[in-house]
Design a protein around this motif. Sequence first.
Motif, short mmCIF file in Angstrom:
data_model
loop_
_atom_site.label_atom_id
_atom_site.label_comp_id
_atom_site.label_asym_id
_atom_site.label_seq_id
_atom_site.Cartn_x
_atom_site.Cartn_y
_atom_site.Cartn_z
N ASN A 191 33.68 36.03 40.72
CA ASN A 191 33.13 35.10 39.73
C ASN A 191 33.65 35.54 38.37
O ASN A 191 33.18 36.53 37.81
N VAL A 192 34.64 34.83 37.85
CA VAL A 192 35.31 35.22 36.60
C VAL A 192 35.34 34.03 35.65
O VAL A 192 35.73 32.92 36.03
N LYS A 193 34.95 34.30 34.42
CA LYS A 193 35.14 33.32 33.35
C LYS A 193 35.76 34.05 32.17
O LYS A 193 35.14 34.94 31.59
N ARG A 199 35.47 28.50 34.97
CA ARG A 199 34.98 29.59 35.83
C ARG A 199 35.66 29.54 37.18
O ARG A 199 35.81 28.48 37.78
N ASN A 200 36.09 30.72 37.67
CA ASN A 200 36.67 30.82 39.00
C ASN A 200 35.69 31.51 39.93
O ASN A 200 35.07 32.51 39.56
N ASP A 201 35.55 31.01 41.14
CA ASP A 201 34.64 31.62 42.12
C ASP A 201 35.10 31.22 43.51
O ASP A 201 34.65 30.24 44.07
N GLU A 202 36.05 32.00 44.07
CA GLU A 202 36.57 31.65 45.38
C GLU A 202 37.01 32.91 46.12
O GLU A 202 37.31 33.94 45.52
N PHE A 203 37.01 32.83 47.47
CA PHE A 203 37.45 33.96 48.29
C PHE A 203 38.96 34.11 48.18
O PHE A 203 39.70 33.13 48.13
N HIS A 204 39.39 35.38 48.18
CA HIS A 204 40.83 35.65 48.09
C HIS A 204 41.08 37.08 48.52
O HIS A 204 40.37 38.01 48.11
N ASP A 239 45.43 41.96 43.04
CA ASP A 239 45.65 40.51 43.06
C ASP A 239 44.31 39.77 43.03
O ASP A 239 43.97 39.04 43.96
N ILE A 240 43.56 39.93 41.95
CA ILE A 240 42.27 39.26 41.79
C ILE A 240 42.50 37.91 41.10
O ILE A 240 43.12 37.85 40.03
N VAL A 241 42.02 36.85 41.71
CA VAL A 241 42.18 35.51 41.13
C VAL A 241 41.18 35.35 39.99
O VAL A 241 39.98 35.57 40.15
N THR A 242 41.68 34.96 38.81
CA THR A 242 40.80 34.73 37.66
C THR A 242 40.70 33.26 37.29
O THR A 242 39.78 32.87 36.57
#
Length: 276
Positions: A191-193, A199-204, A239-242
């Motif tokens: 959960n990144v803003k 805001r991003n909130d997804e599995f990766h 590799d964290i999705v933001t």
Amino acid sequence: MNKHSFILIIALCITGMQTHAQWFETAPRKGAIYGGWGWNRASFTNSDITFKGDDYNFTLLDVKAKDRQTKFNAETYFGLTTMTIPQTNMRFGYFLTDHIAITGGVDHMKYVMIQNQTVNIEGHIDDTLYSNQIQNNQIKLTSDFLTFEHTDGLNYINAEIEYFQSIYSSPRFQVSALGGAGLGALMPKSNVKLMGYPRNDEFHFAGYGCSAKLAMEFLFWKHFFIRFEYKTGFINMPDIVTRKASIDDRASQHFFFAQRNGLFGFAFPLNKKSSK
């Protein structure tokens, strides 16, 4: 009991079991399987977090974080649709021998960056609205600048090898000390803003980890067990999705973690020897 006392007790048990192992024969387990479920509290070392995008490339230094265990409520902790909301542990194992098991499981932790801390920053931000917040190479991590969490969660999907040694055994009750080590992949739902972006909130799949643990297990009637673990390890997520996956913006970090786990479960003998 604090975590240091817990570690000391387990270490003494494992040290002593070699001296006294001849007193208690390990119950037959070869060919048996087990499944367990439980909960954890986690802690994390400070970490440097790097953020990269088209108009920024900066690193926040020595960022503090904590876990977020859900307040106990029986309906939440044991409800079929809500039991994954707390910080949980799930594990399944198969005994190759009476002493050695191979296992797979998921450690569902929650990582929450502490808001409003002031940290050192290196790099550049093109947007003056945020670059002007940097004073003396420091920035305050306010919610309008950054919220950063792995809260659904910091999912460590791992395989382990475990070694069991009985330190007390009777027909209906057995106490075992065990040690284990493993490695696996990290699949957080982050959960990144960041800086006003959506805001991003997804599995990766974001990286990998490795770990080791010590534990005490109490086995009742050879089928039901309760286990208390202390587990520690290293996590690297480059590799964290933001932002949305179609955009190349990413974050990266690595840190050490520690878990205090409590689990319960059932053992299922699959052959005649392990059921005796």
